[in-house]
Write a protein that holds these residues in place. Structure first.
Motif, PDB file in Angstrom:
ATOM      1  N   LYS A 116      46.832  92.256  23.175  1.00 47.03           N
ATOM      2  CA  LYS A 116      45.853  91.899  22.141  1.00 47.03           C
ATOM      3  C   LYS A 116      44.539  91.427  22.741  1.00 47.03           C
ATOM      4  O   LYS A 116      43.504  91.477  22.095  1.00 47.03           O
ATOM      5  CB  LYS A 116      46.416  90.821  21.217  1.00 47.03           C
ATOM      6  N   LYS A 117      44.575  90.964  23.970  1.00 50.45           N
ATOM      7  CA  LYS A 117      43.372  90.456  24.633  1.00 50.45           C
ATOM      8  C   LYS A 117      42.669  91.524  25.470  1.00 50.45           C
ATOM      9  O   LYS A 117      41.669  91.246  26.118  1.00 50.45           O
ATOM     10  CB  LYS A 117      43.721  89.268  25.522  1.00 50.45           C
ATOM     11  N   TYR A 118      43.193  92.739  25.463  1.00 47.72           N
ATOM     12  CA  TYR A 118      42.613  93.814  26.268  1.00 47.72           C
ATOM     13  C   TYR A 118      41.182  94.115  25.854  1.00 47.72           C
ATOM     14  O   TYR A 118      40.847  94.141  24.672  1.00 47.72           O
ATOM     15  CB  TYR A 118      43.452  95.085  26.115  1.00 47.72           C
ATOM     16  N   CYS A 119      40.369  94.345  26.867  1.00 44.50           N
ATOM     17  CA  CYS A 119      38.991  94.763  26.641  1.00 44.50           C
ATOM     18  C   CYS A 119      38.636  95.777  27.719  1.00 44.50           C
ATOM     19  O   CYS A 119      38.704  95.480  28.909  1.00 44.50           O
ATOM     20  CB  CYS A 119      38.048  93.565  26.711  1.00 44.50           C
ATOM     21  N   GLN A 120      38.291  96.952  27.291  1.00 40.77           N
ATOM     22  CA  GLN A 120      37.867  98.001  28.209  1.00 40.77           C
ATOM     23  C   GLN A 120      36.571  97.563  28.888  1.00 40.77           C
ATOM     24  O   GLN A 120      35.757  96.857  28.308  1.00 40.77           O
ATOM     25  CB  GLN A 120      37.647  99.285  27.408  1.00 40.77           C
ATOM     26  N   LYS A 121      36.383  97.961  30.151  1.00 39.07           N
ATOM     27  CA  LYS A 121      35.175  97.589  30.903  1.00 39.07           C
ATOM     28  C   LYS A 121      34.464  98.845  31.407  1.00 39.07           C
ATOM     29  O   LYS A 121      35.092  99.855  31.676  1.00 39.07           O
ATOM     30  CB  LYS A 121      35.549  96.731  32.124  1.00 39.07           C
ATOM     31  N   ASP A 122      33.148  98.717  31.558  1.00 37.88           N
ATOM     32  CA  ASP A 122      32.384  99.815  32.146  1.00 37.88           C
ATOM     33  C   ASP A 122      32.445  99.704  33.669  1.00 37.88           C
ATOM     34  O   ASP A 122      33.093  98.807  34.212  1.00 37.88           O
ATOM     35  CB  ASP A 122      30.949  99.852  31.613  1.00 37.88           C
ATOM     36  N   LYS A 123      31.760 100.587  34.369  1.00 40.16           N
ATOM     37  CA  LYS A 123      31.835 100.622  35.836  1.00 40.16           C
ATOM     38  C   LYS A 123      31.305  99.351  36.489  1.00 40.16           C
ATOM     39  O   LYS A 123      31.644  99.042  37.621  1.00 40.16           O
ATOM     40  CB  LYS A 123      31.112 101.850  36.381  1.00 40.16           C
TER      41      LYS A 123
END
Length: 134
Positions: A116-123
Motif C-alpha cells: 500500500k505504501k509503494y510509489c513508483q520512482k523515476d530514474k
C-alpha cells in the motif's frame, strides 16, 4: 459464474489482470468473485482483496462506492495505465490504509513488503504519481 460488473471494466481488462496475476512472482493464488473483485494469496502467506475499476480519473466518490459495494477492499485499481486518480483520492488511501493504483503500479506494489505504501520512482528517484484533475 461471477455476476456482471457495472463499473465499465471490460472482459479484456479482467483477462489481462488474471494473466498478470498467474505470472506474477509474488502471487501464489487468486480467486475472482463479483466479476471484478480479486482475493489474492501472496507467496509470503498474506492475502489481499483488490477491486478492479475502470475510472479515467478515480476520485473519492468512486472510492466510497467501491468500499460500499466490496466490504473489506484493501486495494482499488483502475484498469488502464492511461487512467489515473485525484490527489485527494491518493491521500485518502494513504490516510485510511487503502491502496489506490493504476494497474501497472499495482503489479509493482506486489513486490514490496508494504504494497500500500509503494510509489513508483523515476530514474532520479523522484516519485511518479498518476494524478488527474477531476
Amino acid at each position: 459464474m461471477p455476476e456482471f460488473n457495472d463499473w465499465g471494466v471490460s472482459y479484456s481488462a479482467i483477462s489481462f489482470v488474471e494473466r498478470a496475476l498467474r505470472g506474477h512472482a509474488k502471487v501464489a493464488s487468486f480467486e475472482r468473485t463479483k466479476d471484478i473483485e480479486f482475493d489474492i494469496g501472496l507467496t509470503n502467506g498474506k492475502s489481499i482483496k483488490m477491486v478492479l475499476v475502470n475510472e479515467y480519473t478515480l476520485g473519492l466518490a468512486a472510492i466510497h462506492r467501491a468500499q460500499s459495494e466490496f466490504p473489506g477492499v484493501e486495494y482499488i485499481v483502475t484498469c488502464a495505465n492511461w487512467n489515473g486518480y485525484t490527489r485527494e483520492a491518493k491521500d485518502y488511501g494513504r490516510e485510511n490504509g487503502l491502496g489506490i493504483f493504476v494497474v501497472g503500479e499495482f503489479f509493482g506494489a506486489l513486490h514490496w513488503t508494504e504494497p500500500k505504501k509503494y510509489c513508483q520512482k523515476d530514474k532520479d528517484g523522484n516519485p511518479i504519481y498518476y494524478y488527474k484533475a477531476a
